[in-house]
Design an enzyme around this catalytic site. Sequence first.
Site, PDB file in Angstrom:
ATOM      1  N   ASP A  20       0.831  -1.197   0.000  1.00  0.00           N
ATOM      2  CA  ASP A  20       0.000   0.000   0.000  1.00  0.00           C
ATOM      3  C   ASP A  20       0.870   1.253   0.000  1.00  0.00           C
ATOM      4  O   ASP A  20       1.970   1.239  -0.552  1.00  0.00           O
ATOM      5  CB  ASP A  20      -0.943  -0.061   1.218  1.00  0.00           C
ATOM      6  CG  ASP A  20      -2.304   0.548   0.924  1.00  0.00           C
ATOM      7  OD1 ASP A  20      -2.345   1.744   0.613  1.00  0.00           O
ATOM      8  OD2 ASP A  20      -3.309  -0.174   1.004  1.00  0.00           O
ATOM      9  N   HIS A  39      -4.020   5.951   3.159  1.00  0.00           N
ATOM     10  CA  HIS A  39      -4.648   4.718   2.680  1.00  0.00           C
ATOM     11  C   HIS A  39      -4.010   3.477   3.301  1.00  0.00           C
ATOM     12  O   HIS A  39      -4.695   2.571   3.784  1.00  0.00           O
ATOM     13  CB  HIS A  39      -4.521   4.698   1.155  1.00  0.00           C
ATOM     14  CG  HIS A  39      -5.311   3.655   0.437  1.00  0.00           C
ATOM     15  ND1 HIS A  39      -4.835   2.382   0.245  1.00  0.00           N
ATOM     16  CD2 HIS A  39      -6.525   3.696  -0.145  1.00  0.00           C
ATOM     17  CE1 HIS A  39      -5.738   1.686  -0.441  1.00  0.00           C
ATOM     18  NE2 HIS A  39      -6.775   2.460  -0.687  1.00  0.00           N
ATOM     19  N   SER A  80     -11.003  -1.185  -1.440  1.00  0.00           N
ATOM     20  CA  SER A  80      -9.749  -1.116  -0.683  1.00  0.00           C
ATOM     21  C   SER A  80      -9.990  -1.374   0.793  1.00  0.00           C
ATOM     22  O   SER A  80      -9.095  -1.823   1.494  1.00  0.00           O
ATOM     23  CB  SER A  80      -9.132   0.288  -0.790  1.00  0.00           C
ATOM     24  OG  SER A  80      -8.368   0.410  -1.939  1.00  0.00           O
TER      25      SER A  80
END
Length: 779
Positions: free
Chosen positions: A154, A227, A560
Amino acid sequence: MGENSVVKWVFLIVITNYVVFTIGFSSDFPILTKNTYIIQMDKSAMPESFSSHLDWYSSKVKSILVEPETEGDDDQDRIIYSYQNAFHGVAARLSEEEAERLEEEDGVVAVFPDTKYELHTTRSPLFLGLEPEGSTSVWSENLADHDVIVGVLDTGIWPESESFNDTGMSPVPAHWKGACETGRAFQKHHCNRKIVGARIFYHGYEAASGKINEQTEYKSPRDQDGHGTHTAATVAGSPVRGANLLGYAYGTARGMAVGARIAAYKVCWSGGCFSSDILSAVDRAVADGVNVLSISLGGGVSSYYRDSLSIAAFGAMEMGVFVSCSAGNGGPDPLSLTNVSPWITTVGASTMDRDFPATIKLGTGRIVSGVSLYKGRRSLLEKTEYALVYMGTNSSNPEPSSLCLEGTLDPHVVSGKIVICDRGISPRVQKGQVVKDAGGVGMILTNTASNGEELVADCHLLPAVAVGEIEGKLIKHYVLTNPKATATLAFLGTRLGIKPSPVVAAFSSRGPNFLTLEILKPDVVAPGVNILASWTGEIGPSSLPTDSRRVKFNILSGTSMSCPHVSGIAALLKARHPEWSPAAIKSALMTTAYVHDNTHKPLRDASASTSSSPFDHGAGHINPVKALDPGLVYDIEAQDYFEFLCTQNLTPMQLRIFGKYSNRTCKHSLASPGDLNYPAISVVFPEKTSVTTMTLHRTVTNVGPSVSNYHAVVSQFKGCAVTVEPTALNFTGKHQKLSYKITFKTNSRQTIPEFGGLIWKDAVHKVRSPIVVTWLLPL
Ligand SMILES: *[C@@H]1O[C@H](CO)[C@@H](O)[C@H](O)[C@H]1NC(C)=O
Ligand SMILES: *[C@@H]1O[C@H](CO)[C@@H](O)[C@H](O)[C@H]1NC(C)=O
Ligand SMILES: *[C@@H]1O[C@H](CO)[C@@H](O)[C@H](O)[C@H]1NC(C)=O
Ligand SMILES: *[C@@H]1O[C@H](CO)[C@@H](O)[C@H](O)[C@H]1NC(C)=O
């Protein structure tokens, strides 16, 4: 970015536009454009004259260079990665001609260009949330004596987050071979017993996008974007009490597998994520000793053998690593899935039973409900009637002017008013910024047909309420027919027990699986709408550069967010059942998934008024407690997956991309791709109408009590008769395997697919496989 339309556009660019790296301007040389290519090598073909594989690989690359290396440009420069675990070869900067020459060389299995991948958040990262709610009995299990490590590919990790506090954890497992790479604002002490590894992969990115600006971006595992911190905390974050976003979603935030360890592999940078970096990270992670890989990324790739994530995942699977990937945010369009390889667990997104209600009271007295994460001077908005304005002309047809794109709002018209903006094209939070900049006091964000009634709340910079398509039309109609339209906004906090839930998210990518109809995808759905988890300290919750707020937790939506839920549950299953293969874990998740919501009706689809189908939800919504004890599993070995590839019309060279590492050859043990021992059953009647009977074979392994007697219950179909043989499977031993066949006899070909299920039942277990029957249109 943020809206699905934008994401799709980016995917399109990703498909057609491989990354170009230009090194010079001189017109004397006809070929100056270099791309990054990933070169897969046949490790076993190395001549004895070489002392190491890397020497051999680089001499291969050198041998085909068309342009001589210039002074001071040593050839190591051309090679940006070498791979030696899940995949063998190098990534190198080559011209197209050089790449073609290399493809002809002995020992070279495949050469393919580097591809850009996207993060699967329904953008701009910011929405609303729900903290993960699952089964406390699974979470409360003491996993201290199990050492499961989850690799998260990520944007890196924010180590100061309370979710990564390692108090009370046992020492890092001895089998862990990973490392804590240091760099700007990331030191050795940032790794601990929770974050056991942190690495960065940037050579492919830099080759494509130029050097990372170390002043504005951390060239270290530190997460600037948020994220990666969010996904890692969702997988295995330690419990944090009193977590919330501006007071919303208050409660204890915790990952799915609180005892598992996290290894952060940073592969995404401000300009995106590249396949050569992803491949290198998977390769490294496998060598480091991860048990599970969580990859909330995807790109539009149109074949198994050109998708480096698929190839890397195959290598990981061979090494016993469970790989979970997000399905993509391309819904509700059909055929919008990514990451469809059968050895990957493909995760779609659905809602939970919590939302953040807000109401809009129109001048007529009518009250419309929506959602909001607004925190601020509520009382003013609740007491004051503001004028409403909508820049479009047709309540059911969004126009450029109604989308509140940058530069489209005239301050003279909108100042001091509540502005109605249609969803689409630009990120939702950016529309809020546009309204705020033009002097608007608030925003009503209205869904259009592509989002239906699905409400994702964002942490806007101004008071804003999101409403569904139906309510949106009603408000727009009111404004378009009343020059003096007004409204007040009210914000009601967090609400639990929402019915129906779960609902498949409108943005969740849909099947059918465009590569192989016989493999049903997605595999499962999991919570992916309004998820609360840890956030970076680097940027505000809207991710807008103008957002000066800093929060410890944020609420995001996207596949996600659903993927790390499944990765975390897989880690729990691995801890409880260390002997289970990746396929057995996937089978347990799929055959125990449920297909009914909390109103006992079939799962719904947020983008439609109908129930969802297996093309939307796969086997259904994950059910972690049940998955711990599935009764039976459909196991698949690496060679079986390879046999599946043997049915896919790949050339021998394309097959070797997968078989090379373990020296595989086709034994042709599968009569058809539908015979792969998949936990879902998808039967495809060919165009030829003379084929009226199709039989598929399956083998189940008993992982329940030694003596277990199962009988089959199968749904009825309009277009065919279904029989299962035998109808009972009586086991007498643990790990015993028994086979059955399921036969479909078509009596009236249907123009659309039919859906159903097969359940093997004993006194306690229900082992359910979704069934899809498709009739291809006769030629
Ligand atoms: C980690 O958690 C423990 C126990 O709750 C607490 O005492 C400690 O201060 C925390 N560490 C950090 C760095 O916040
Ligand atoms: C509004 O848009 C809808 C859908 O495109 C269309 O059917 C309708 O005719 C439009 N109405 C007007 C007044 O233009
Ligand atoms: C691969 O196959 C070749 C030829 O059959 C054999 O010589 C070699 O030892 C095999 N390698 C592995 C790793 O099994
Ligand atoms: C399997 O067990 C069931 C229930 O005990 C029994 O009725 C059935 O006859 C058995 N079938 C076979 C093939 O042994």
